[in-house]
Design an enzyme around this catalytic site. Structure first.
Site, mmCIF file in Angstrom:
data_model
loop_
_atom_site.group_PDB
_atom_site.id
_atom_site.type_symbol
_atom_site.label_atom_id
_atom_site.label_comp_id
_atom_site.label_asym_id
_atom_site.label_seq_id
_atom_site.Cartn_x
_atom_site.Cartn_y
_atom_site.Cartn_z
ATOM 1 N N ASP A 1 0.835 -1.200 0.000
ATOM 2 C CA ASP A 1 0.000 0.000 0.000
ATOM 3 C C ASP A 1 0.869 1.250 0.000
ATOM 4 O O ASP A 1 1.826 1.353 0.771
ATOM 5 C CB ASP A 1 -0.887 -0.013 1.255
ATOM 6 C CG ASP A 1 -2.117 0.858 1.121
ATOM 7 O OD1 ASP A 1 -2.044 1.880 0.431
ATOM 8 O OD2 ASP A 1 -3.153 0.513 1.716
ATOM 9 N N HIS B 1 -7.776 -1.654 -8.715
ATOM 10 C CA HIS B 1 -7.542 -0.577 -7.758
ATOM 11 C C HIS B 1 -6.395 0.316 -8.211
ATOM 12 O O HIS B 1 -6.504 1.552 -8.158
ATOM 13 C CB HIS B 1 -7.239 -1.174 -6.386
ATOM 14 C CG HIS B 1 -6.994 -0.143 -5.334
ATOM 15 N ND1 HIS B 1 -8.003 0.588 -4.760
ATOM 16 C CD2 HIS B 1 -5.834 0.307 -4.760
ATOM 17 C CE1 HIS B 1 -7.501 1.431 -3.872
ATOM 18 N NE2 HIS B 1 -6.189 1.279 -3.857
#
Length: 407
Positions: free
Chosen positions: A222, A317
């Site tokens: 992330d 994403h």
């Protein structure tokens, strides 16, 4: 009260009378007795505490390497708060934070030993629109200091509302975080009252291996694409660092967006590795885009497989989060959470998403709008809280936090 410190007086007052008073007297006599040579043990060499600076034009906790433990504390001012209330609160917090970050307990700290190991403690103070209203400064409030637009994927819960103030407390030790949180919340009463606490964690090895990627509880690397924290990208992070003037009293500050994102790990467990990587658009092992080998590789969005389908799904994403313009970049500093599940459930996990940017409307909102409209990860993730805050500039020598804002 020569020779008697404040802590002794407090202890004596708490224990006064009967056996308590006798115990205090005995303790005082014992502490005044000179130790015999047999009782004197050599002290182990003490390493200096690892601290981050408090004083300066900018607060710590924004561009520093994120520590592995964090608490985000939302507080509200009392109903009839005034600018004087805000000044008093900032004076208390300025003194307490400076002491805590320097490995010293605040003046009212009865456990100063817990402050002696700060473990790279950073405490960052931010304010919401309610702070401006209480201080009579609504006319100078930045236009972006307001609730984010409603996104279709949001399911905001009342337990995590926008608050007047936010404390971000981070450290390499959960003890340092817990102690600082307690001291600042207790020290603020009755000038501010705690509404909620969100605790988070990251991989502790990042403390000794800077640059190690953060993985959320989906196993996803992330925060790969980040602006540089020094130099040409300063205008993306710091208010007043670019051509646009900083809002009144906020030069050297920034904005903070915090969103609590619940993850359905049970349904995620049912997805095979290929499905997970397709939803994310990156390889789980390395964080590399599906068209590359290294995390930093630029994705080839035009690449197709042998059947002519895009290698990187159009609603993955990564693809939806990619900047559509150079200014659509934010400094991410997220933390995972894993709280006790409700009866009948196996998990209560997710992400405390935190980002810093000079203008959340211009930088953050376009990214979030694309993700809300179409992102495969929305199948497994749900935003349940949202807040926007102005991170105050740092306090120079002799100043209190928010001095430029409150006058």
């Amino acid at each position: 009260m020569d020779g008697v410190d404040r802590r002794t007086v407090l202890r004596t007052g708490l224990l006064a009378g009967g056996v308590g008073a006798a115990a205090v007297a005995a303790t005082q006599l014992a502490s005044n007795r000179e130790a015999t040579p047999e009782e004197v043990a050599p002290s182990p060499p003490q390493e200096p505490p690892v601290t981050l600076p408090f004083r300066g034009p900018r607060q710590s906790g924004v561009i520093d390497e994120p520590q592995p433990f964090a608490a985000f504390v939302g507080l509200d001012l009392p109903k009839h708060a005034t600018r004087q209330t805000c000044r008093r609160l900032m004076r208390v917090w300025t003194d307490d934070i400076e002491r805590l970050m320097a490995a010293r307990g605040p003046l009212t700290d009865l456990e100063p030993e817990l402050a002696a190991v700060p473990s790279r403690l950073s405490i960052t103070v931010a304010v919401g629109a309610g702070f401006y209203a209480a201080a009579g400064l609504a006319a100078s409030r930045p236009s972006w200091l307001a609730p984010l637009p409603a996104f279709a994927v949001d399911r905001l819960e009342p337990d995590w509302p926008q608050t007047d103030l936010l404390l971000q407390i981070r450290a390499d030790s959960p003890v340092a975080v817990a102690h600082a949180q307690r001291r600042l919340v207790v020290g603020a009463d009755p000038l501010a009252v705690q509404r909620w606490v969100q605790r988070g964690f990251r991989e502790p090895l990042t403390a000794t291996r800077p640059g190690m990627p953060f993985r959320n509880l989906l196993g996803q690397v992330d925060g790969t694409v980040q602006p540089a924290t020094h130099g040409p990208d300063d205008a993306l992070i710091w208010l007043g660092a670019g051509e646009a003037p900083a809002p009144t009293g906020l030069a050297g500050g920034t904005s903070l967006v915090i969103r609590r994102i619940a993850m359905n790990l049970d349904s995620w467990d049912e997805v095979d590795r290929a499905g997970r990587e397709n939803a994310i658009g990156r390889r789980l092992a390395s964080g590399a885009p599906l068209t590359g080998r290294a995390e930093s590789d630029v994705p080839d969005l035009g690449a197709t497989d042998e059947l002519g389908f895009p290698v990187i799904d159009p609603v993955s994403h990564m693809r939806r989060a990619m900047p559509a313009a150079p200014h659509e970049r934010i400094l991410r500093a997220p933390y995972s959470y894993d709280d006790a599940p409700a009866p009948g459930h196996r998990s209560n996990s997710g992400l405390v998403f935190v980002s810093f940017q000079a203008d959340p409307v211009r930088q953050f909102v376009p990214i979030q709008r694309r993700l809300a409209d179409a992102d495969l990860l929305n199948i497994w993730t749900t935003p349940v809280s949202s807040g926007v805050y102005a991170v105050l500039p740092g306090a120079e020598a002799g100043e209190d936090l928010a001095a430029a804002l409150l006058g």
